[in-house]
Design an enzyme around this catalytic site. Structure first.
Site, PDB file in Angstrom:
ATOM      1  N   ARG A 149      24.577  69.106   1.950  1.00 17.94           N
ATOM      2  CA  ARG A 149      25.041  70.218   1.762  1.00 17.94           C
ATOM      3  C   ARG A 149      24.340  71.111   0.787  1.00 17.94           C
ATOM      4  O   ARG A 149      23.909  71.130  -0.109  1.00 17.94           O
ATOM      5  CB  ARG A 149      26.564  70.237   1.253  1.00 17.94           C
ATOM      6  N   GLU A 157      32.760  78.441   9.189  1.00 19.10           N
ATOM      7  CA  GLU A 157      32.986  77.156   9.686  1.00 19.10           C
ATOM      8  C   GLU A 157      32.683  76.968  11.062  1.00 19.10           C
ATOM      9  O   GLU A 157      33.076  78.005  11.699  1.00 19.10           O
ATOM     10  CB  GLU A 157      34.249  76.637   9.270  1.00 19.10           C
ATOM     11  N   ARG A 200      28.062  64.000  -0.001  1.00 18.35           N
ATOM     12  CA  ARG A 200      27.087  64.898   0.770  1.00 18.35           C
ATOM     13  C   ARG A 200      26.096  65.038  -0.633  1.00 18.35           C
ATOM     14  O   ARG A 200      26.555  65.461  -1.635  1.00 18.35           O
ATOM     15  CB  ARG A 200      27.464  65.773   1.509  1.00 18.35           C
TER      16      ARG A 200
END
Length: 330
Positions: A149, A157, A200
């Protein structure tokens, strides 16, 4: 082999000296044989045979070493070719499913020193991708594929499981795929917090041309600057780039001005509810059976005409001398 021969000769000399001493273990051993002379002769023959074998082996080894040295001298070593990084485009790159190669490309100009080289495996959306380290290092401890990320940015999104695709999400994803194509070499840098709650990796990304990808996406209007504390290493640069992109209405700032993905306008602070005005306490209803005189001045029973009356609450004049509630009793 030469060392073995020398050790053998030294041991032979020691045994020979001991054989000359009358009471030595070697001399006693030969004396105990049925035929001491024959035993001594066999020992000498065995010694000579072993010596010849060792000398032969040493000679063969020396010749083999000489042959190898001559072959190495006759065959020149080709100079190593420098590795030149090449930018890979999505249409020309075929992703490999094997483990990442260990070849290390030179770091482009402008990339910080505390980075680690990796390869892009897949772009997920505008701020998320999958990479694999070329070799284990300080940022990624293995060459396994990991989710990344990008730090200090947020793009609309496109992969949310319960929400529709947001304005400018496809454009942001396509731009990240251009800056960091699948299969291309990138360099990653960490901050204070290495991972988020989803596991992440939280990283800054530089591509094979030395472009700071996080900053580039914000400056072109593909992403909003978003601080993920405590990771604030490049926040001043990224935040300033976001202000300029917004002022210029670049990217999503212009295309999504009236969509659900636009930045929330600051709401005025709620005003505190007005406090009700204080109401005066109701005055006590007058007691018509009591005698009341204003105070001051102070009065006594000789100064009023009433007698045997119920005094007012508190009896400020002291009419009730015995405290029975009746003042100026006769």
């Amino acid at each position: 082999m030469a060392v073995v021969i020398v050790l053998f000769l030294l041991a032979s000399i020691v045994l020979g000296v001991l054989a000359l001493i009358p009471r030595s273990p070697v001399r006693k051993w030969y004396a105990a044989r049925q035929r001491p002379g024959r035993a001594a002769g066999l020992s000498i023959l065995t010694w000579v045979a072993v010596l010849l074998v060792l000398v032969g082996l040493g000679t063969a080894t020396s010749q083999q070493d000489s042959t190898n040295d001559a072959a190495e001298t006759a065959t020149p070593t080709a100079p190593a070719q420098p590795t030149t990084p090449t930018k890979t485009t999505p249409t020309k790159t075929t992703p490999s499913t094997a483990s990442p190669t260990t070849s290390v490309a030179p770091t482009p100009a402008g990339v910080p020193d505390d980075v680690q080289q990796a390869r892009v495996r897949r772009v997920v959306d505008g701020d998320t991708l999958e990479i694999a380290a070329v070799s284990a290092g300080p940022v990624l401890r293995s060459v396994a594929q990991v989710d990344v990320r990008l730090l200090e940015i947020d793009t609309p999104e496109t992969k949310h499981p319960t929400e529709p695709r947001q304005c400018y999400g496809e454009e942001a994803t396509a731009r990240l795929a251009q800056l960091a194509p699948r299969g291309s070499t990138v360099w990653v840098q960490r901050d204070k917090e290495p991972r988020d709650k989803y596991g992440r990796y939280l990283l800054y990304l530089y591509n094979d041309e030395g472009v700071f990808v996080n900053l580039k996406l914000v400056s072109e209007g593909y992403a909003r600057p978003t601080l993920y504390e405590p990771n604030d290493r490049h926040w001043q640069r990224i935040s300033a780039a976001g202000d300029k992109a917004r002022a210029a209405r670049a990217g999503l700032w212009g295309a999504c001005a009236h969509s659900d993905t636009r930045e929330q306008e600051p709401q005025p602070a709620p005003q505190p509810a007005p406090q009700p005005a204080p109401q005066p306490e109701p005055e006590p209803e007058p007691d018509h059976g009591a005698v009341s005189y204003p105070y001051p001045p102070d009065l006594d029973c000789s100064q009023i005409p009433e007698q045997d009356f119920r005094v007012q609450e508190g009896d400020p004049h002291g009419f009730d001398g015995d405290g029975d509630g009746v003042g100026c009793e006769s």
